[in-house]
Design a protein around this motif. Sequence first.
Motif, short mmCIF file in Angstrom:
data_model
loop_
_atom_site.label_atom_id
_atom_site.label_comp_id
_atom_site.label_asym_id
_atom_site.label_seq_id
_atom_site.Cartn_x
_atom_site.Cartn_y
_atom_site.Cartn_z
N ARG A 1 16.82 29.84 50.23
CA ARG A 1 16.37 30.95 51.06
C ARG A 1 17.14 32.24 50.70
N GLU A 2 18.45 32.09 50.44
CA GLU A 2 19.25 33.25 50.06
C GLU A 2 18.76 33.84 48.75
N LEU A 3 18.41 32.97 47.81
CA LEU A 3 17.90 33.44 46.53
C LEU A 3 16.57 34.17 46.71
N THR A 4 15.72 33.62 47.58
CA THR A 4 14.42 34.27 47.86
C THR A 4 14.62 35.64 48.49
N ASP A 5 15.55 35.71 49.44
CA ASP A 5 15.82 37.00 50.10
C ASP A 5 16.32 38.04 49.10
N LYS A 6 17.22 37.63 48.21
CA LYS A 6 17.74 38.56 47.20
C LYS A 6 16.60 39.07 46.29
N LEU A 7 15.72 38.15 45.92
CA LEU A 7 14.60 38.53 45.05
C LEU A 7 13.68 39.54 45.75
N ILE B 1 14.51 41.59 48.21
CA ILE B 1 15.23 42.87 48.32
C ILE B 1 15.18 43.63 47.00
N PHE B 2 15.37 42.88 45.89
CA PHE B 2 15.33 43.50 44.57
C PHE B 2 13.95 44.11 44.30
N LEU B 3 12.90 43.37 44.63
CA LEU B 3 11.55 43.86 44.42
C LEU B 3 11.26 45.08 45.29
N ALA B 4 11.72 45.04 46.55
CA ALA B 4 11.51 46.17 47.46
C ALA B 4 12.25 47.41 46.95
N LEU B 5 13.49 47.20 46.46
CA LEU B 5 14.27 48.31 45.92
C LEU B 5 13.61 48.89 44.67
N ALA B 6 13.09 48.00 43.83
CA ALA B 6 12.41 48.45 42.61
C ALA B 6 11.16 49.26 42.97
N LEU B 7 10.42 48.78 43.95
CA LEU B 7 9.22 49.50 44.39
C LEU B 7 9.57 50.86 44.96
N PHE B 8 10.69 50.86 45.76
CA PHE B 8 11.14 52.12 46.34
C PHE B 8 11.53 53.12 45.26
N LEU B 9 12.29 52.68 44.27
CA LEU B 9 12.71 53.57 43.18
C LEU B 9 11.50 54.05 42.38
N ALA B 10 10.57 53.16 42.17
CA ALA B 10 9.35 53.56 41.42
C ALA B 10 8.58 54.62 42.19
N THR B 11 8.51 54.43 43.51
CA THR B 11 7.81 55.42 44.36
C THR B 11 8.51 56.77 44.31
N VAL B 12 9.86 56.75 44.42
CA VAL B 12 10.64 57.99 44.37
C VAL B 12 10.45 58.69 43.03
#
Length: 201
Positions: free
Chosen positions: A170-176, A178-189
Motif C-alpha cells: 500500500r505504501e508503494l502504491t501511495d508513493k506511485l 503521489i509521484f504521478l500526481a506531482l508529475a501531472l501537476f508539473l506538466a500542467t504548470v
Amino acid sequence: QDIRDCPGPLSALTELNAAVKEKFRHLRGRIQELEQMAKEQDKESEKQALLREVENHKKQMLSNQAAWRKANLACKIAIDNSEKDQLLQGRDILRQRKTTKESLAESASNITESLMGISRMMSQQVQQSEETVQTLANSSRTILEANEEFKSMSGTIQLGRKLITKYNRRELTDKLLIFLALALFLATVLYILKKRLFPFL
C-alpha cells in the motif's frame, strides 16, 4: 533370603514359588507397558531416558530371578538334608508327630513372612514403575501444551507478516500515486507557463 531360609516341606516351597512367579509376571507386564510408552515418545531424549529406565528394571528383574533360582537350589538341598537327618535319627512316632506339627506351624509362619516380604518388594517395584509412567505422562502433557503455544505463536507471526507485506504494498502504491500526481501537476504548470510566456509557440 526368605526362600533360602524356608524350612520345608517342599509343598510349602512350591506355594511360595508360585506366589513369586505371579509377582514376576506382573512386574514383567508393567516393564513391557513402560517400554511401549517409551517407544511412543516423540522427543528422542525422553525416549532414550525412559528406555534406559526400562533397561535398569530388566537388569534388576534378571538379577532377582537369578538370586531366586539360587535360593531355590539352596533351599531344596537344605530340605533334602533335613529329611535325611530325620530318617537317620530314628525318632519315635510321637516325637515325629510333635516335630511335624511344630514344623508345619513354623513353616506356615515362615511362608506368611516370606510372602509379606516378597509382596513389599514387588509393591515397591510396581510403585516405582507407576511413578515413572506418571512422570512421563506429565512430561508428554507439558510438551503438547508447549507445542500448541508454538503453533498459536506461529499463526500470529504469519498473520503479522501478511499485514506488514500488505502495508508495504500500500505504501508503494501511495508513493506511485503521489509521484504521478506531482508529475501531472508539473506538466500542467509547464503547459500554462508555455502558453503565457511563449504564446506564439
